[in-house]
Write a protein that holds these residues in place. Structure first.
Motif, mmCIF file in Angstrom:
data_model
loop_
_atom_site.group_PDB
_atom_site.id
_atom_site.type_symbol
_atom_site.label_atom_id
_atom_site.label_comp_id
_atom_site.label_asym_id
_atom_site.label_seq_id
_atom_site.Cartn_x
_atom_site.Cartn_y
_atom_site.Cartn_z
ATOM 1 N N PHE A 254 0.811 -1.232 0.000
ATOM 2 C CA PHE A 254 0.000 0.000 0.000
ATOM 3 C C PHE A 254 0.842 1.279 0.000
ATOM 4 C CE2 PHE A 254 -2.241 -3.216 2.702
ATOM 5 C CZ PHE A 254 -3.149 -3.603 1.734
ATOM 6 N N GLY A 255 2.147 1.139 0.041
ATOM 7 C CA GLY A 255 3.000 2.322 0.041
ATOM 8 C C GLY A 255 3.226 2.928 1.411
ATOM 9 N N ARG A 256 2.495 2.459 2.404
ATOM 10 C CA ARG A 256 2.713 2.952 3.772
ATOM 11 C C ARG A 256 2.184 1.941 4.767
ATOM 12 N NH1 ARG A 256 -1.584 5.078 6.648
ATOM 13 N NH2 ARG A 256 -3.555 4.744 5.565
ATOM 14 N N ARG A 257 2.644 2.026 5.986
ATOM 15 C CA ARG A 257 2.115 1.150 7.020
ATOM 16 C C ARG A 257 1.004 1.877 7.766
ATOM 17 N NH1 ARG A 257 4.874 -0.235 12.442
ATOM 18 N NH2 ARG A 257 2.671 -0.596 12.742
ATOM 19 N N THR A 258 0.105 1.108 8.377
ATOM 20 C CA THR A 258 -0.935 1.728 9.205
ATOM 21 C C THR A 258 -0.547 1.516 10.669
ATOM 22 O OG1 THR A 258 -2.308 -0.280 9.318
ATOM 23 C CG2 THR A 258 -2.688 1.206 7.453
ATOM 24 N N ARG A 259 -1.119 2.316 11.540
ATOM 25 C CA ARG A 259 -0.758 2.257 12.971
ATOM 26 C C ARG A 259 -1.886 1.653 13.800
ATOM 27 N NH1 ARG A 259 4.634 2.777 13.748
ATOM 28 N NH2 ARG A 259 5.400 4.040 12.018
ATOM 29 N N ASN A 260 -2.771 0.940 13.179
ATOM 30 C CA ASN A 260 -3.959 0.439 13.893
ATOM 31 C C ASN A 260 -3.838 -1.032 14.269
ATOM 32 O OD1 ASN A 260 -4.051 -0.543 11.294
ATOM 33 N ND2 ASN A 260 -6.232 -0.192 10.999
ATOM 34 N N TRP A 261 -2.631 -1.567 14.340
ATOM 35 C CA TRP A 261 -2.495 -2.980 14.690
ATOM 36 C C TRP A 261 -1.256 -3.183 15.561
ATOM 37 C CZ3 TRP A 261 2.178 -5.038 13.181
ATOM 38 C CH2 TRP A 261 2.854 -4.388 12.151
ATOM 39 N N ARG A 262 -1.265 -4.307 16.259
ATOM 40 C CA ARG A 262 -0.059 -4.731 16.975
ATOM 41 C C ARG A 262 -0.024 -6.254 16.966
ATOM 42 N NH1 ARG A 262 -0.888 -6.614 22.184
ATOM 43 N NH2 ARG A 262 -3.072 -6.450 22.822
ATOM 44 N N ILE A 263 1.154 -6.780 17.270
ATOM 45 C CA ILE A 263 1.290 -8.246 17.342
ATOM 46 C C ILE A 263 1.643 -8.630 18.763
ATOM 47 C CG2 ILE A 263 2.669 -10.226 16.581
ATOM 48 C CD1 ILE A 263 2.860 -8.992 13.844
ATOM 49 N N ASP A 264 0.919 -9.621 19.282
ATOM 50 C CA ASP A 264 1.178 -10.153 20.619
ATOM 51 C C ASP A 264 1.953 -11.460 20.456
ATOM 52 O OD1 ASP A 264 0.763 -11.854 22.958
ATOM 53 O OD2 ASP A 264 -0.684 -10.339 23.622
ATOM 54 N N THR A 265 3.124 -11.532 21.075
ATOM 55 C CA THR A 265 3.948 -12.741 20.913
ATOM 56 C C THR A 265 3.918 -13.623 22.163
ATOM 57 O OG1 THR A 265 5.859 -11.464 21.632
ATOM 58 C CG2 THR A 265 5.555 -11.693 19.261
ATOM 59 N N GLY A 266 2.966 -13.357 23.049
ATOM 60 C CA GLY A 266 2.942 -14.074 24.327
ATOM 61 C C GLY A 266 2.078 -15.327 24.345
ATOM 62 N N HIS A 267 1.552 -15.738 23.188
ATOM 63 C CA HIS A 267 0.650 -16.910 23.170
ATOM 64 C C HIS A 267 1.029 -17.886 22.059
ATOM 65 C CE1 HIS A 267 -1.631 -13.967 25.471
ATOM 66 N NE2 HIS A 267 -2.211 -15.005 26.038
ATOM 67 N N THR A 268 2.319 -18.164 21.911
ATOM 68 C CA THR A 268 2.739 -19.058 20.823
ATOM 69 C C THR A 268 2.672 -20.535 21.226
ATOM 70 O OG1 THR A 268 5.068 -19.063 21.440
ATOM 71 C CG2 THR A 268 4.353 -17.310 19.962
ATOM 72 N N PHE A 269 2.494 -20.809 22.514
ATOM 73 C CA PHE A 269 2.437 -22.199 23.000
ATOM 74 C C PHE A 269 3.627 -23.017 22.513
ATOM 75 C CE2 PHE A 269 -1.771 -20.625 23.619
ATOM 76 C CZ PHE A 269 -2.168 -21.214 24.802
ATOM 77 N N GLY A 270 4.796 -22.421 22.612
ATOM 78 C CA GLY A 270 6.022 -23.171 22.301
ATOM 79 C C GLY A 270 6.506 -23.020 20.873
ATOM 80 N N GLY A 271 5.731 -22.358 20.006
ATOM 81 C CA GLY A 271 6.246 -22.082 18.662
ATOM 82 C C GLY A 271 5.447 -22.742 17.557
#
Ligand SMILES: Cc1ncc(COP(=O)(O)O)c(C=O)c1O
Length: 289
Positions: free
Chosen positions: A216-233
């Motif tokens: 899209f030519g730019r990133r949006t600021r309306n999201w995040r990623i949570d890495t605390g629930h991978t259950f081991g990968g």
């Protein structure tokens, strides 16, 4: 192949959501297509169109031995009349019987090419790609997970479908970040997305942002990623996660994908329990596979 219908948005009647005062909805992208799971459908359709526009009759892509993406690409190719080549990680697999996932891809006409792990690490380099194309003929090269600019733009429709809903927050699980990147770009300005990483991969947020820039030519600021629930990968589960998915199936009749969806929904129910969501709000969870 054409995409005209939106996937269903279903209210999940669940006492835990009711107790938290939250309307929980499921976006059933898993029902979009019988053989091409939802996020793949949204990503592959524009890639099929791109191949045709460039006059190519083949799509070449990559995946592990149990890749949903390889199977989905094989199905999409069969349906759209394109040839497909699947480059599979691990040349040791070449001498073994195909597992059910690869056997299905092959049965749908995919030509499989097993790649040793050292070459695999350089698979998107100009040198390796040139060799692959010399061997298999001219092809549209699609990265693992189908997450290129065309695929991400295809996922924007998912966000646009949800932009009309009353959801404040949209939850999705994350593998390569392509679904989240597109989804977030399609949401209404007041809506937010959170992606639950299905694997521990530190650069995931940067890669997701880069996919948005590419698409899209730019990133949006309306999201995040949570890495605390991978259950081991990647591909890992725990008894707790399996128990959660079994309980969910007993309550709602829906079998969750353990690699992705169960992890995200487990996190949502932990959030409901912990008061993470505003009372009176609506939360949508995308079942993408
Ligand atoms: C069920 C399901 N949900 C989510 C995803 C995440 O997709 P992405 O790679 O776009 O992050 C996948 C990827 O295959 C999936 O199969």
């Amino acid at each position: 192949m054409s995409q005209d219908a939106a996937s269903p948005l279903q209210l999940l009647v669940d006492e835990r959501a009711a107790a938290a005062g939250v309307r929980l909805l499921l976006k059933r992208d898993d029902l979009l297509h019988p053989t091409v799971p939802g996020n793949k459908w949204r990503k592959l359709l524009p890639n099929v169109a791109e191949a045709r526009a460039r006059g190519l009759d083949t799509v070449l892509t990559f995946g592990g031995a149990y890749s949903n993406h390889l199977r989905a690409t094989a199905a999409a190719g069969r349906e759209s009349g394109l040839r497909t080549v699947g480059v599979v990680r691990g040349d040791e697999l070449a001498d073994r019987p195909l597992n059910p996932s690869l056997a299905q891809a092959a049965a749908w006409g995919m030509r499989l090419d097993f790649m040793d792990r050292a070459t695999w690490r350089r698979r998107m380099s100009a040198e390796v790609l040139a060799k692959l194309l010399a061997e298999h003929g001219p092809a549209l090269v699609v990265p693992e997970g189908g997450s290129n600019a065309a695929g991400v733009r295809g996922c924007r429709a998912l966000g646009r479908e949800l932009a009309e809903s009353d959801a404040e927050l949209v939850v999705v699980s994350v593998g390569t970040g392509g679904t989240l990147a597109g989804l977030a770009a399609g949401l209404a300005p007041h809506q937010r997305a959170v992606g639950y990483a299905a694997l521990g991969h530190a650069p995931l947020a940067d890669e997701t942002a880069a996919l948005q820039v590419e698409a899209f030519g730019r990133r949006t600021r309306n999201w995040r990623i949570d890495t605390g629930h991978t259950f081991g990968g990647y591909g890992r589960t725990t008894p707790e996660l399996r128990g959660f998915a079994e309980d969910f199936r007993a309550r709602h009749g829906i079998s969750l994908d353990l690699g992705y969806e169960a992890k995200a929904l487990h996190a949502v129910f932990a959030g409901l329990d912990g008061g993470a969501y505003r009372r009176g709000s609506a939360v949508v969870v995308v079942l993408a596979g």
